[in-house]
Design a protein around this motif. Structure first.
Motif, short mmCIF file in Angstrom:
data_model
loop_
_atom_site.label_atom_id
_atom_site.label_comp_id
_atom_site.label_asym_id
_atom_site.label_seq_id
_atom_site.Cartn_x
_atom_site.Cartn_y
_atom_site.Cartn_z
N GLY A 1 1.40 -1.25 -0.41
CA GLY A 1 -0.08 -0.03 0.10
C GLY A 1 0.54 1.36 0.00
N ALA A 2 0.17 2.27 -0.18
CA ALA A 2 1.38 3.77 -0.07
C ALA A 2 -0.04 4.77 -0.25
N ALA A 3 0.55 6.14 0.04
CA ALA A 3 -0.53 6.79 0.46
C ALA A 3 0.04 8.22 -0.20
N LEU A 4 -1.05 9.09 -0.92
CA LEU A 4 -1.13 10.17 -0.93
C LEU A 4 -1.21 11.52 -0.16
N LYS A 5 -0.40 12.95 0.26
CA LYS A 5 -1.64 13.27 1.25
C LYS A 5 -1.16 14.98 0.45
N ILE A 6 -2.08 15.67 0.67
CA ILE A 6 -1.92 16.93 0.13
C ILE A 6 -1.03 18.04 1.27
N ARG B 1 0.54 20.81 -2.63
CA ARG B 1 1.38 19.62 -2.95
C ARG B 1 1.37 18.52 -2.58
N ILE B 2 1.07 17.68 -3.48
CA ILE B 2 0.65 16.66 -3.78
C ILE B 2 2.48 15.60 -2.62
N ARG B 3 1.89 14.58 -1.61
CA ARG B 3 3.98 14.07 -1.41
C ARG B 3 2.88 12.18 -1.49
N VAL B 4 4.61 11.27 -1.67
CA VAL B 4 4.11 10.49 -1.83
C VAL B 4 4.88 9.67 -0.68
N LYS B 5 3.69 8.87 0.16
CA LYS B 5 4.56 8.27 1.28
C LYS B 5 3.97 6.83 0.30
N GLY B 6 5.14 5.85 0.39
CA GLY B 6 5.95 4.30 1.07
C GLY B 6 5.04 4.11 2.66
N GLN B 7 4.83 2.47 2.00
CA GLN B 7 4.14 1.70 3.79
C GLN B 7 4.78 1.83 4.89
#
Length: 512
Positions: free
Chosen positions: A133-138, A146-152
């Motif tokens: 799984g992964a997540a996108l956050k604003i 700004r959109i950030r990508v976060k790994g599990q």
């Protein structure tokens, strides 16, 4: 005499034995942040950590001894290319008839392009596949989204008794002092303000991990390096601030709808979860392959007397040949009394084919265990019969389509929140009837030349029908569209009249 296998030892003692407390420090397969993770998610978080190490091509302990083939990374990136290899098609619809809203579509598209959304989409798809799984956050930085990508391995989710997400916790290591780890945690949750309005809030918390226990601490307990970081970042601990949205400003993208190993967690499963044994076997085969390649270099057989000469100073000897540069075999030549030297060059036999077949076998098994068909990874080069074309495509296609369906609706909800915040920064309001469509690009158009070549070869070998070729070229068409196209090909190619499959009394009759 019993012979222990190095491969079996690694699988049992190193890869599967990471829960043995006595080996944690040695093999580093236990992440430092583990005590911070909720108890019911810790085993899952540890699996995630190992899967991500295979994705990164470096598993501590294993790759100190064995070379990395990079197969784990290849599985993830190749599959990711099928999902996010082309830019996403994003549209905004509004109004009672849900018509395309050109103004809002342009606004959203331009903002996403400025934030390099297409590249971030590739990254989040790959991280989701690698870690489960992964997540996108604003984030809002200087009045810009700004959109950030976060790994599990950079967040964990909290849920209530009904399985609903109550909070996202994004964390990062900011300082290590001996065996003490200091993490900054950004918690996003829904709160209700004094006016009774519910919305997303963000707060920051400082967590210290020592002796495998996690504890939230204040500034008075933090070392100077941590205090300096907090001051530079302008962070105020334990003070919830409104995000400005009704939601959390982030979205979780699971890799699979269910996790077979942890079905109650409602978290995704990595593509690499079932592949470790085969990835390790491929690495072992590759290591032996290179070792034999090195050992079968051209070597020189020489008289032992040629390797040394006596020096008069201190009675020491000096080697004339540097044995570290190549392999030598020193021979004593019985009966040789003169100064003539014996030299001979030899070349060892190298079993290239058998090693490559072994490596390819293990890599194919790893790809299959990941849920894909090896043929889509250019593995298993052999003649394919027409009847096998569908099965070759199906394994990969089914998995790719499942991932797309799982992610698209979540991404649409995420972009709806993104557009809401984008308009709010411009002192505008998002209409209630706005709907956003997010479609992944169609990867089939990337290999049209290869597909045409394949179709041509199949036609020449008479191993597939006209209808089969049309279905391969247009997999999204209905049966009616395919039948109409086949009929046109029959007419234009002058190959006779196509028999209508609905007919009951010949090609010219009406079916039914």
């Amino acid at each position: 005499m019993a012979v222990k296998s190095g491969l079996i030892n690694f699988i049992k003692d190193k890869l599967r034995g990471w829960l043995d407390e006595g080996k944690q420090e040695e093999w580093s397969l236990k992440p430092s942040y583990l005590p911070m993770i909720p108890l019911e998610q810790r085993n899952y978080a540890q699996d995630v950590f190992v899967n991500l190490k295979w994705f990164e091509n470096y598993v501590p302990g294993i790759h100190e001894q064995y070379m990395a083939t990079g197969t784990g990374n290849d599985i993830i990136t190749t599959a990711g290319e099928y999902i996010a290899g082309k830019p996403a098609d994003i549209d905004v619809f509004s109004g009672p008839d849900q018509e395309s809203d050109e103004e809002l579509s342009t606004l959203l598209t331009n903002a996403l392009e400025a934030d390099d959304y297409d590249s971030k989409l590739v990254k989040v798809v790959e991280l989701a596949a690698a870690g489960g799984g992964a997540a996108l956050k604003i984030d809002i930085v200087n009045e810009q989204l700004r959109i950030r990508v976060k790994g599990q391995d950079e967040f964990f989710i909290e849920r209530d008794a009904f399985g609903e997400v109550t909070a996202f916790n994004f964390f990062g290591l900011i300082h290590r002092e001996y065996n003490n780890f200091y993490f900054m945690v950004e918690k996003r949750r829904k709160l209700t303000n004094a006016e009774g309005l519910s919305g997303g809030f963000v707060s920051y918390h400082l967590i210290k991990i020592a002796a495998e226990k996690a504890k939230e601490i204040g500034l008075s307990e933090a070392p100077k390096e941590v205090l300096s970081y907090i001051e530079r970042s302008g962070i105020e601990l334990n003070n919830p601030q409104a995000i400005g949205s009704k939601d959390l400003g982030c979205v979780y993208l699971p890799n699979t709808p269910t996790n077979t190993k942890y079905p109650k967690l409602e978290l995704g499963e990595s593509d690499l979860e079932q592949t470790h044994d085969f990835l390790l076997a491929a690495d072992l085969a590759f290591t032996v392959y290179v070792r034999e390649l090195e050992k079968t270099k051209t070597r020189m057989m020489i008289d032992e007397r040629m390797t040394k000469k006596t020096r008069d100073v201190d009675g020491r000897t000096e080697t004339l040949f540097d044995v570290d540069e190549d392999f030598f075999l020193q021979l004593r030549m019985p009966g040789v009394t003169d100064d003539k030297s014996f030299t001979q060059f030899i070349q060892g036999a190298f079993r290239d084919g058998s090693y490559r077949e072994t490596m390819e076998y293990f890599i194919q098994k790893a790809v299959s265990k990941a849920g894909y068909n090896p043929a889509t990874f250019n593995l298993g080069n052999r003649d394919v019969k027409a009847a096998e074309i569908w099965s070759i495509q199906d394994a990969t296609t089914r998995k790719i389509e499942k991932k797309k369906r799982l992610m698209q609706r979540r991404l649409e909800s995420f972009l709806h929140e993104y557009l809401y915040l984008l308009l709010k920064l411009q002192s505008k309001t998002l209409p209630d009837d706005v709907v956003i469509s997010h479609e992944f690009g169609d990867p089939t158009t990337m290999n049209v030349a290869n597909l045409a070549s394949t179709l041509g070869a199949l036609k020449t070998s008479e191993s597939i029908s006209v209808k089969g070729r049309v279905k391969m070229l247009h997999p999204d068409w209905t049966e009616t569209q395919i039948d109409e196209e086949v009929a046109l090909i029959y007419i234009e190619s002058d190959i006779g009249e196509w028999a209508d499959p609905t007919a009951v009394a010949g090609p010219n009759s009406i079916g039914g």
